[in-house]
Design a protein around this motif. Structure first.
Motif, mmCIF file in Angstrom:
data_model
loop_
_atom_site.group_PDB
_atom_site.id
_atom_site.type_symbol
_atom_site.label_atom_id
_atom_site.label_comp_id
_atom_site.label_asym_id
_atom_site.label_seq_id
_atom_site.Cartn_x
_atom_site.Cartn_y
_atom_site.Cartn_z
ATOM 1 N N LYS A 1 39.775 19.714 -89.975
ATOM 2 C CA LYS A 1 39.896 21.165 -89.992
ATOM 3 C C LYS A 1 41.141 21.546 -90.775
ATOM 4 N N SER A 2 41.043 22.683 -91.443
ATOM 5 C CA SER A 2 42.214 23.198 -92.145
ATOM 6 C C SER A 2 42.394 24.665 -91.786
ATOM 7 N N THR A 3 43.610 25.139 -91.919
ATOM 8 C CA THR A 3 43.917 26.540 -91.657
ATOM 9 C C THR A 3 44.213 27.222 -92.982
ATOM 10 N N VAL A 4 43.567 28.364 -93.197
ATOM 11 C CA VAL A 4 43.784 29.140 -94.410
ATOM 12 C C VAL A 4 44.277 30.532 -94.039
ATOM 13 N N SER A 5 44.972 31.142 -94.972
ATOM 14 C CA SER A 5 45.448 32.500 -94.788
ATOM 15 C C SER A 5 44.520 33.452 -95.538
ATOM 16 N N ILE A 6 44.039 34.463 -94.844
ATOM 17 C CA ILE A 6 43.193 35.487 -95.430
ATOM 18 C C ILE A 6 44.055 36.740 -95.576
ATOM 19 N N ALA A 7 44.036 37.361 -96.750
ATOM 20 C CA ALA A 7 44.852 38.549 -96.976
ATOM 21 C C ALA A 7 43.992 39.676 -97.531
ATOM 22 N N SER A 39 45.315 34.242 -90.099
ATOM 23 C CA SER A 39 45.166 32.793 -90.226
ATOM 24 C C SER A 39 43.828 32.400 -89.610
ATOM 25 N N TRP A 40 43.078 31.601 -90.341
ATOM 26 C CA TRP A 40 41.752 31.174 -89.884
ATOM 27 C C TRP A 40 41.662 29.666 -89.947
ATOM 28 N N ARG A 41 41.318 29.061 -88.845
ATOM 29 C CA ARG A 41 41.103 27.617 -88.802
ATOM 30 C C ARG A 41 39.642 27.359 -89.127
ATOM 31 N N VAL A 42 39.394 26.773 -90.288
ATOM 32 C CA VAL A 42 38.034 26.522 -90.761
ATOM 33 C C VAL A 42 37.411 25.444 -89.871
ATOM 34 N N PRO A 43 36.288 25.754 -89.232
ATOM 35 C CA PRO A 43 35.681 24.784 -88.316
ATOM 36 C C PRO A 43 34.940 23.671 -89.057
ATOM 37 N N ASN A 44 34.706 22.593 -88.357
ATOM 38 C CA ASN A 44 33.838 21.524 -88.865
ATOM 39 C C ASN A 44 32.407 21.911 -88.562
ATOM 40 N N PRO A 45 31.398 21.467 -89.230
ATOM 41 C CA PRO A 45 31.483 20.581 -90.389
ATOM 42 C C PRO A 45 31.862 21.370 -91.630
ATOM 43 N N MET A 46 32.378 20.655 -92.593
ATOM 44 C CA MET A 46 32.785 21.262 -93.856
ATOM 45 C C MET A 46 31.549 21.572 -94.701
ATOM 46 N N ASN A 47 31.793 22.184 -95.852
ATOM 47 C CA ASN A 47 30.745 22.528 -96.824
ATOM 48 C C ASN A 47 29.720 23.511 -96.285
ATOM 49 N N ARG A 48 30.133 24.366 -95.378
ATOM 50 C CA ARG A 48 29.274 25.457 -94.907
ATOM 51 C C ARG A 48 29.760 26.750 -95.541
ATOM 52 N N THR A 49 28.836 27.687 -95.725
ATOM 53 C CA THR A 49 29.180 28.981 -96.308
ATOM 54 C C THR A 49 29.533 29.960 -95.197
ATOM 55 N N TYR A 50 30.628 30.695 -95.400
ATOM 56 C CA TYR A 50 31.100 31.683 -94.435
ATOM 57 C C TYR A 50 31.223 33.030 -95.121
ATOM 58 N N GLY A 64 36.499 51.413 -94.057
ATOM 59 C CA GLY A 64 35.965 50.877 -95.306
ATOM 60 C C GLY A 64 36.068 49.373 -95.217
ATOM 61 N N SER A 65 35.179 48.678 -95.921
ATOM 62 C CA SER A 65 35.210 47.228 -95.812
ATOM 63 C C SER A 65 34.889 46.561 -97.143
ATOM 64 N N SER A 66 35.248 45.308 -97.204
ATOM 65 C CA SER A 66 34.943 44.474 -98.358
ATOM 66 C C SER A 66 34.687 43.072 -97.825
ATOM 67 N N SER A 67 33.769 42.351 -98.475
ATOM 68 C CA SER A 67 33.475 41.017 -97.984
ATOM 69 C C SER A 67 33.245 40.047 -99.150
ATOM 70 N N ILE A 68 33.443 38.772 -98.840
ATOM 71 C CA ILE A 68 33.198 37.702 -99.801
ATOM 72 C C ILE A 68 32.546 36.536 -99.067
ATOM 73 N N SER A 69 31.879 35.681 -99.798
ATOM 74 C CA SER A 69 31.348 34.440 -99.250
ATOM 75 C C SER A 69 32.198 33.296 -99.764
ATOM 76 N N VAL A 70 32.529 32.366 -98.869
ATOM 77 C CA VAL A 70 33.316 31.195 -99.246
ATOM 78 C C VAL A 70 32.664 29.946 -98.657
ATOM 79 N N ILE A 71 32.989 28.814 -99.248
ATOM 80 C CA ILE A 71 32.508 27.531 -98.728
ATOM 81 C C ILE A 71 33.701 26.823 -98.123
ATOM 82 N N GLY A 72 33.591 26.464 -96.828
ATOM 83 C CA GLY A 72 34.673 25.759 -96.146
ATOM 84 C C GLY A 72 34.750 24.322 -96.639
ATOM 85 N N ARG A 73 35.936 23.880 -97.007
ATOM 86 C CA ARG A 73 36.151 22.507 -97.487
ATOM 87 C C ARG A 73 37.379 21.914 -96.861
#
Length: 73
Positions: A1-7, A39-50, A64-73
């Motif tokens: 697992k890794s932790t990423v910062s979302i801004a 701060s978001w701790r990316v869960p296992n398993p990896m290579n999933r789209t969030y 108002g909102s904005s969104s993106i899709s990312v792949i957890g690695r």
């Protein structure tokens, strides 16, 4: 697992009271002051789209909102 910062950046003519960060539609955290981040701790398993969404609210309750899709690695 890794932790990423979302801004996110948000502004409003009256003022932003909070920014919510959602992961796949579930509230992850809320920030009430700029710079807005989470701060978001990316869960296992990896290579999933969030789906990451930042939703900003002003003093009147408008949002108002904005969104993106990312792949957890």
């Amino acid at each position: 697992k890794s932790t990423v910062s979302i801004a996110a950046t948000a502004n409003d003519n009256v003022g932003v009271v909070r920014v919510e960060f959602l992961i796949n539609g579930n509230l992850q955290c809320t920030d009430t002051s700029a710079p807005y981040n989470c701060s978001w701790r990316v869960p296992n398993p990896m290579n999933r789209t969030y789906q990451i969404q930042a939703r900003a609210f002003d003093l009147a309750g408008n949002s108002g909102s904005s969104s993106i899709s990312v792949i957890g690695r």
